[in-house]
Design a protein around this motif. Structure first.
Motif, mmCIF file in Angstrom:
data_model
loop_
_atom_site.group_PDB
_atom_site.id
_atom_site.type_symbol
_atom_site.label_atom_id
_atom_site.label_comp_id
_atom_site.label_asym_id
_atom_site.label_seq_id
_atom_site.Cartn_x
_atom_site.Cartn_y
_atom_site.Cartn_z
ATOM 1 N N ASP A 1 32.356 50.040 39.673
ATOM 2 C CA ASP A 1 31.229 49.907 38.751
ATOM 3 C C ASP A 1 31.010 48.479 38.294
ATOM 4 O O ASP A 1 29.962 48.130 37.791
ATOM 5 C CB ASP A 1 31.409 50.833 37.551
ATOM 6 N N SER B 1 28.393 52.770 42.607
ATOM 7 C CA SER B 1 28.930 52.287 41.322
ATOM 8 C C SER B 1 29.430 53.399 40.402
ATOM 9 O O SER B 1 29.857 53.129 39.292
ATOM 10 C CB SER B 1 27.874 51.435 40.610
ATOM 11 N N ASP B 2 29.369 54.657 40.858
ATOM 12 C CA ASP B 2 30.035 55.682 40.047
ATOM 13 C C ASP B 2 30.508 56.830 40.926
ATOM 14 O O ASP B 2 30.162 56.905 42.119
ATOM 15 C CB ASP B 2 29.132 56.171 38.907
ATOM 16 N N LEU C 1 35.663 54.921 36.236
ATOM 17 C CA LEU C 1 34.268 54.877 36.653
ATOM 18 C C LEU C 1 33.412 55.663 35.673
ATOM 19 O O LEU C 1 33.895 56.608 35.060
ATOM 20 C CB LEU C 1 34.131 55.527 38.034
ATOM 21 N N PRO C 2 32.158 55.290 35.558
ATOM 22 C CA PRO C 2 31.256 56.097 34.735
ATOM 23 C C PRO C 2 30.974 57.429 35.417
ATOM 24 O O PRO C 2 31.226 57.581 36.613
ATOM 25 C CB PRO C 2 29.987 55.248 34.633
ATOM 26 N N LYS C 3 30.433 58.366 34.626
ATOM 27 C CA LYS C 3 30.152 59.723 35.115
ATOM 28 C C LYS C 3 31.431 60.364 35.651
ATOM 29 O O LYS C 3 32.345 60.621 34.899
ATOM 30 C CB LYS C 3 29.027 59.722 36.158
ATOM 31 N N ASP D 1 34.927 60.205 37.178
ATOM 32 C CA ASP D 1 35.860 59.080 37.331
ATOM 33 C C ASP D 1 36.629 59.183 38.648
ATOM 34 O O ASP D 1 36.544 60.170 39.389
ATOM 35 C CB ASP D 1 36.761 58.939 36.103
#
Lengths: 144, 665
Positions: free
Chosen positions: A10, A35-36, A65-67, A69
């Motif tokens: 990310d 990126s996620d 990671l966002p959303k 992981d």
């Protein structure tokens, strides 16, 4: 056809740094970046805009990671018979023993802590390239 | 009565002879009387003979003093009188002869016709014997033994009566018996007549009052018991003497007695009546109660003193009996519980200390009251007190036993510990707060390591990338600026890592276990192998003991100290470090790490153990100055401290102590 590497990261800084490192190592790979975690799974399932995505030969996976992981992504890949043969390299800032153990329990293929300085980072990326993309025999493309 | 008769027989054999003679004389007289009418001339002679006989008889009777012996005519008039009668009854013969004998009886007997009855009975039976009260001429009474005998002529005609009487109060035998009883009594005994005079006493009375018997007999009892005794014997307007006495019988009366030497002492007397010929006498048993009085006084004094102490006590004091009732308290107790003294005295202690106190005074199957109490003595017990307004407050009580006439009492010192409880709660809050802030500090370290390091890694990596890609391609200033940025970022990364390491040492609450110091040293040397190889350092050590330690921390401790010894070596000299351990007491080993390095000026001995404290420029020696701070922390976590001795230029020796494995933490 160059080897396909999926980077799940990310941080744009790290993405660029990884790109630079591969460039520095002068290897010919195709680096795909998501990126996620959700996007990573979409990439692997060739969903939406990733309908034409190739099957990666190697996955570099960050844990935080966002959303969705990295841990969930790892679990899903290794729990999916059509994906589980893809080597997953955990590349993260965490050096916590808990994260390391958990990752291996989820069948990560190796675990690397991002070095804090550039030289270290370059060295690690070069090692990944050398080991996973040159030394190691990867499984045949596709399902078992 | 037999005795009396025997006695009479013994002492008066002549009397019977005399009586026989008298009878003969009377016969002679009768003969003479018969002849009187015939022979007047013979009459004078006959009269002379009678007179002679009567004279003899009178003289003889007069010789008897112990008995009243006299004759009555058939109507009861006194005909003869002897010296004994005069002495006992107080009349002379002139005063009594011709008078009726009823005057010897008490008026109440006369009233009911006793004198006549006696004569009638005697006449009927020939002889009558009785014990009875008789009255002297002066009105005084006495107990007498009397024998009446009817006198008859040959034809059986009643001539009159003889009376033998004996004053029993004079009886030696009876007195001896009573005296024997008196002497056997453990108390002083004094017999007093109605006039308040002492008539009899025992040897204990002699001793107690310091008189001899003769001095006391006949003396007024007022002389030995000045007040309260004689008065009790006396009738007043509202009561008779008998009544006055009756009120006192059997009651212990406390009075003051006076000895011959004038000294006084407390007594208790018990009165009992004694009927006697002289009227009712009073026997007084007199007990010296000076010891008891002294004890009572002492007790009262003690109680006074105890009360004084109670009032002087800073705590509320409550004295409780075995029944759980409050018997004594001080003014602090009144204040603390909001009651007045009168409201609390006699109240159950449960009312002011609802739980946990009364129960402690009670014996159960397993223990006696004393044991129950003994278990509590001197121990502070935390309970709850209740005020009159029902509000409650925390108290601490201390119990102690108090021997008293009423059995064992319990003195409870009751302290209001509201403030202490508040302070304790405060302290607890403070500790919690401290723990929380420590935890936050730990979290901060974590944040520093992870979240601060991420952007810092970016800064460092990209300034480094900048330097790598563009060094020499821009101008000299740019190169230098980039170099400073790289250095700064790198240094900051190291500081953060060290800070994290330092905080990790403190948060690791590992238990200290049996650890081989030698093993820990070896591990630290492996970690230092790079530096050792690089400098050719020589690290030596004595045999090291096993100690109580956290191995990881001990490795770090050795590593930091030996690492410093190698790092700060004198230029051109091979670093030498020697590790040794000496048992400084039964439970402790003192370790020394000695180097031949630069040494440290004594003014910096304290500073070097501080966080990020350095004695050298970074250009000379790399490092953040965290190493010794970590060492200090490790030493302290092992229950000891770390110190250094050094002379600048001659090397340094660091000492720290670790507990032997035999000691318990």
């Amino acid at each position: 056809m160059p080897l396909q590497v999926l980077l799940v990261e990310d941080s744009p800084g790290d993405v660029r740094l990884t790109r630079e490192a591969f460039k520095d190592a002068k290897v010919h790979i195709t680096l795909h970046v998501v990126s996620d975690g959700a996007e990573a799974m979409a990439f692997l399932a060739r969903e939406g805009k990733h309908a034409d995505a190739p099957r990666p030969d190697l996955i570099l996976l960050d844990l935080n990671l966002p959303k969705k992981d990295g841990r969930s992504v790892l679990a899903e890949i290794k729990g999916n018979p059509s994906l589980q043969t893809i080597p997953v390299v955990i590349l993260t800032t965490s050096s916590s023993e808990e994260d390391i153990l958990k990752s291996y329990l989820l069948h990560a293929n190796c675990y690397i802590t991002k070095p804090v300085n550039l030289d270290g980072f370059l060295k690690v990326v070069r090692s990944i390239d050398n080991f996973w993309l040159s030394v190691v025999k990867l499984p045949p493309d596709g399902r078992p | 009565m037999d005795k009396l008769r025997n006695h009479a027989l013994e002492i008066e054999p002549e009397m019977y002879q005399l009586a026989a003679e008298l009878q003969q004389a009377k016969l002679a007289l009768d003969t003479l009387n018969k002849e009187l009418l015939r022979e007047v001339s013979e009459r004078k002679l006959a009269e002379d003979s009678f007179r002679e006989g009567e004279e003899k008889y009178r003289v003889l009777l007069d010789g008897i003093r112990e008995y009243a012996i006299f004759m009555l005519d058939p109507g009861g008039k006194v005909v003869t009188w002897n010296a004994g009668a005069e002495r006992i009854k107080g009349y002379t013969s002139e005063q009594i002869i011709g008078k009726n004998f009823s005057c010897f009886f008490p008026p109440e007997d006369v009233k009911r016709g006793r004198p006549q009855e006696v004569l009638r009975l005697t006449a009927a039976s020939g002889q009558q014997e009785e014990h009875g009260i008789r009255v002297r001429r002066n009105g005084s009474r006495f107990l007498a033994n009397i024998v009446f005998t009817a006198l008859r002529d040959r034809a059986g005609n009643l001539l009159g009566f003889s009376e033998f009487s004996h004053d029993l109060s004079e009886s030696k035998e009876s007195e001896a018996k009573y005296r024997g009883l008196l002497e056997a009594a453990p108390d002083a005994m004094v017999v007093v007549n109605q006039a308040g005079a002492i008539v009899l006493l025992n040897v204990q009375a002699e001793k107690q009052f310091g008189y001899n018997r003769d001095e006391l007999i006949g003396q007024k009892v007022k002389n030995i018991i000045p007040e309260g005794f004689a008065e009790r014997l006396i009738a007043d307007g509202t009561r008779s003497a008998a009544e006055a006495l009756a009120q006192q019988i059997g009651t212990g009366i406390e009075l003051i007695a006076r000895r011959k030497d004038g000294s006084e002492f407390p007594i208790e007397i018990m009165l009992s009546p004694l009927e006697s010929a002289e009227g009712t006498l009073v026997t007084a048993a007199i007990r010296d109660i000076s010891v008891r009085k002294a004890a009572e006084k002492h007790l009262a004094q003690m109680e006074g003193r105890y009360r004084g102490l109670l009032e002087a006590a800073p705590d509320a004091m409550v004295v409780v009996n075995q029944g759980g009732a409050i018997v004594l308290l001080n003014v602090q107790a009144e204040k603390q519980f909001g009651y007045s003294r009168d409201e609390l005295i006699g109240q159950k202690v449960k009312n002011i200390i609802p739980d946990g106190f009364a129960e402690r005074l009670v014996a159960d199957a397993l223990r006696s009251v004393e044991e129950a109490l003994a278990q509590q003595i001197g121990t502070g017990i935390e309970l709850t007190g209740r005020r009159k307004d029902k509000s409650e407050f925390p108290i601490e009580i201390m119990l102690s036993p108090l021997e008293s006439a009423e059995g064992i009492l319990v003195t409870a010192a009751v302290r209001d510990i509201t403030n202490r409880k508040k302070a304790e709660a405060n302290l607890l809050n403070k500790v919690e707060e401290l723990n929380r802030s420590n935890k936050e500090l730990g979290q901060f370290a974590n944040i520093a390591s992870h979240d601060l390091q991420e952007p810092l890694r970016m800064v460092a990596s990209y300034t480094q990338l900048l330097s790598k890609r563009y060094n020499g391609k821009l101008d000299a200033d740019a190169d230098q600026f980039i170099s400073f940025a790289v250095d700064g970022a790198t240094h900051m990364q190291r500081l953060i890592q060290d800070l994290l390491e330092y905080s990790r040492v403190g948060t690791k609450g590992k238990e200290l276990v049996d650890t081989s110091a030698e093993g820990a040293l070896e591990r630290s040397l492996i970690n230092l192998s790079g530096a050792i190889e690089e400098t050719g350092a020589q690290v030596t050590h004595d045999p090291l003991p096993n100690v109580l330690a956290d191995e990881t921390q001990l490795v770090q401790l050795f590593q930091n100290l030996i690492g410093n010894g190698i790092k700060y070596h004198k230029p051109g000299e091979i670093p030498r470090v020697h590790i040794s351990a000496v048992r400084t007491d039964a439970a402790k080993w003192t370790f020394s790490v000695k180097d031949n390095g630069l040494g440290i000026d004594s003014q910096y001995f304290e500073k070097i153990f501080g966080m990020f404290q350095r004695l050298h420029k970074r250009e000379e020696f790399a490092g953040t100055g965290i190493g010794l701070a970590i060492c200090k922390k490790i030493a302290e976590l092992h229950g000891g401290s770390i110190s250094v001795e050094s002379l600048a230029g001659t090397g340094s020796t660091f000492h720290f102590a670790l507990a032997d494995i035999t000691s318990t933490q």
